[in-house]
Scaffold this active site. Structure first.
Site, PDB file in Angstrom:
ATOM      1  N   THR A   1      -1.959  -2.346  -4.811  1.00  0.00           N
ATOM      2  CA  THR A   1      -2.798  -1.202  -5.157  1.00  0.00           C
ATOM      3  C   THR A   1      -2.585  -0.811  -6.613  1.00  0.00           C
ATOM      4  O   THR A   1      -3.534  -0.441  -7.314  1.00  0.00           O
ATOM      5  CB  THR A   1      -2.480  -0.014  -4.234  1.00  0.00           C
ATOM      6  OG1 THR A   1      -2.745  -0.400  -2.873  1.00  0.00           O
ATOM      7  CG2 THR A   1      -3.304   1.203  -4.590  1.00  0.00           C
TER       8      THR A   1
ATOM      9  N   GLN B   1      -0.055   2.485   3.329  1.00  0.00           N
ATOM     10  CA  GLN B   1      -0.743   2.183   4.580  1.00  0.00           C
ATOM     11  C   GLN B   1      -1.203   3.454   5.292  1.00  0.00           C
ATOM     12  O   GLN B   1      -0.581   4.512   5.179  1.00  0.00           O
ATOM     13  CB  GLN B   1       0.136   1.353   5.500  1.00  0.00           C
ATOM     14  CG  GLN B   1       1.352   2.070   6.064  1.00  0.00           C
ATOM     15  CD  GLN B   1       2.192   1.138   6.915  1.00  0.00           C
ATOM     16  OE1 GLN B   1       2.209  -0.077   6.726  1.00  0.00           O
ATOM     17  NE2 GLN B   1       2.906   1.703   7.873  1.00  0.00           N
TER      18      GLN B   1
ATOM     19  N   HIS C   1      -5.862   0.648  -0.737  1.00  0.00           N
ATOM     20  CA  HIS C   1      -4.474   0.781  -0.288  1.00  0.00           C
ATOM     21  C   HIS C   1      -3.880  -0.545   0.140  1.00  0.00           C
ATOM     22  O   HIS C   1      -4.593  -1.514   0.434  1.00  0.00           O
ATOM     23  CB  HIS C   1      -4.377   1.807   0.847  1.00  0.00           C
ATOM     24  CG  HIS C   1      -4.682   1.257   2.208  1.00  0.00           C
ATOM     25  ND1 HIS C   1      -3.707   0.728   3.029  1.00  0.00           N
ATOM     26  CD2 HIS C   1      -5.838   1.155   2.900  1.00  0.00           C
ATOM     27  CE1 HIS C   1      -4.253   0.331   4.175  1.00  0.00           C
ATOM     28  NE2 HIS C   1      -5.548   0.574   4.114  1.00  0.00           N
ATOM     29  N   CYS C   2      -2.543  -0.591   0.157  1.00  0.00           N
ATOM     30  CA  CYS C   2      -1.797  -1.709   0.717  1.00  0.00           C
ATOM     31  C   CYS C   2      -0.724  -1.111   1.629  1.00  0.00           C
ATOM     32  O   CYS C   2      -0.998  -0.134   2.335  1.00  0.00           O
ATOM     33  CB  CYS C   2      -1.230  -2.618  -0.369  1.00  0.00           C
ATOM     34  SG  CYS C   2      -0.271  -1.775  -1.650  1.00  0.00           S
ATOM     35  N   THR C   3       0.487  -1.635   1.629  1.00  0.00           N
ATOM     36  CA  THR C   3       1.521  -1.080   2.505  1.00  0.00           C
ATOM     37  C   THR C   3       2.229   0.094   1.850  1.00  0.00           C
ATOM     38  O   THR C   3       2.343   1.171   2.428  1.00  0.00           O
ATOM     39  CB  THR C   3       2.536  -2.169   2.894  1.00  0.00           C
ATOM     40  OG1 THR C   3       1.874  -3.150   3.696  1.00  0.00           O
ATOM     41  CG2 THR C   3       3.685  -1.579   3.705  1.00  0.00           C
TER      42      THR C   3
END
Length: 376
Positions: free
Chosen positions: A273, A160, A265-267
């Site tokens: 991702t 993130q 992106h993700c967390t």
């Protein structure tokens, strides 16, 4: 995905209807599975050359190509390397140290003599250090099965981007970052919205779970004591089978050269991702062992991932939930991404057919992605 699963565990542990689940979980924990430590899951991707940060500043550039001499050049981007001003010429070693450690910095190694006489290899530092984000990596530099290279400085992967600092913004602007594909769910974005530099276009393309909470609970119960199997099932059934249109959209964004450089992106930058990048590298022709090794690099951030879930694990620790028996949530096991690719191929024939047939991706988009992302 990680935070969502931890929330489900919290609800399970606190709800009256969860008694049977908890008792069964505790029974199975009497003979817990010992998962391998995160560091043991790291695999070193094979590359012709690598840039390694030195403690105290500067970098070492190492290569595996035998040559009579290697001339080193540098620049702030792959397209601005000054080939008229060499940093050094090495004749009797496979390493050179560069004192200047500014980011971003790209290097060209020109080989004279040996089997690859006259070739030039571009190399850069893969993992970029940000103050307010982790797991920010360049996916370039990998060699394909047909001896081409994935271009550096075009696609990045990350966790993130909600806590980027002024220094981080300066670095991302130096990368000329233009576009961000955010794969997180609404609840994640609400908790930690991206704070991107001016000029970066943000598009949210959430990877949906596609399951009700009761369905997720049933799958979790089946995997008690085998969380690695649970994660592999989640990759197959939730991320891949439930979201082909999401990954097709990521490919469309990459195919538009005006969006590049781009970050996905993700967390944590590990699961959603990780699948997106694995699909990209597979379509580009990168060998499976290299794709798995690239995926495994997320294990460098294992402690950060544990911190991300620490409060949730503590809240249910009295019921037998521990970091140890939940470890696969926080690691990037190369076998998980290999199993995911195998699932795609057995179900659809190839990643390309998965994107086209299940995701609705136009075939010419894949051709364009290859043209943009590959170089000789």
């Amino acid at each position: 995905m990680l935070k969502r699963l931890l929330r489900i565990l919290f609800v399970l542990a606190s709800g009256a209807a969860a008694t049977a689940f908890i008792l069964e979980w505790l029974r199975r924990q009497r003979t817990p599975v010992e998962y391998p430590p995160a560091v043991s899951l790291l695999r070193k991707p094979y590359v012709d050359a690598v840039v390694i940060p030195r403690e105290g500043g500067g970098v070492d550039i190492r290569w595996d190509i035998s040559a009579d001499s290697v001339t080193v050049y540098s620049g702030s981007s792959p397209g601005t390397i000054n080939m008229g001003f060499p940093l050094a010429t090495i004749t009797d070693d496979y390493v050179v140290t560069v004192a200047d450690s500014q980011q971003p910095r790209y290097f060209a190694l020109r080989f004279t003599g040996g089997d690859r006489d006259g070739e030039t290899v571009i190399v850069a530092e893969r993992e970029l250090t940000l103050e307010g984000a982790v797991n920010f990596r360049d996916v370039g530099g990998y060699r394909t099965a047909d001896y081409r290279y994935v271009q550096w400085g075009r696609v990045y992967r990350a966790g993130q981007l909600a806590s980027l600092t002024e220094r981080d913004h300066t670095l991302l602007q130096a990368l000329n970052l233009k576009f961000s594909c955010d794969l997180r769910l609404d609840e994640e974005v609400k908790e930690a919205p991206d704070k991107l530099p001016d000029g970066v276009t943000l598009e949210r393309i959430p990877v949906q779970s596609g399951e009700t909470r009761s369905e997720q609970i049933r799958r979790l119960m089946k995997a008690q004591g085998r969380m690695d199997e649970f994660m592999r099932g989640a990759y197959r059934q939730v991320i891949v089978d439930g979201n082909p249109q999401v990954f097709a959209q990521v490919f469309r964004r990459i195919a538009d050269e005006s969006n590049l450089p781009l970050v996905v992106h993700c967390t944590a930058g590990k699961d959603r991702t990780g699948v997106a990048v694995a699909l990209l590298l597979d379509v580009l022709g990168v060998p499976d062992d290299v794709i798995a090794a690239d995926y495994s690099l997320s294990n460098h951030y294992y402690e950060t991932f544990v911190e991300l879930g620490e409060d949730a694990i503590k809240s249910v620790s009295r019921l037998g939930f521990t970091v140890e028996n939940m470890q696969p949530l926080f690691t990037a096991d190369p076998e998980t991404i290999l199993a995911t690719l195998a699932h795609i191929r057995s179900t659809h024939g190839s990643t390309e057919r998965y994107l086209i047939d299940a995701g609705g991706l136009e075939p010419d988009v894949i051709d364009t992605v290859r043209e943009i992302m590959l170089t000789d």
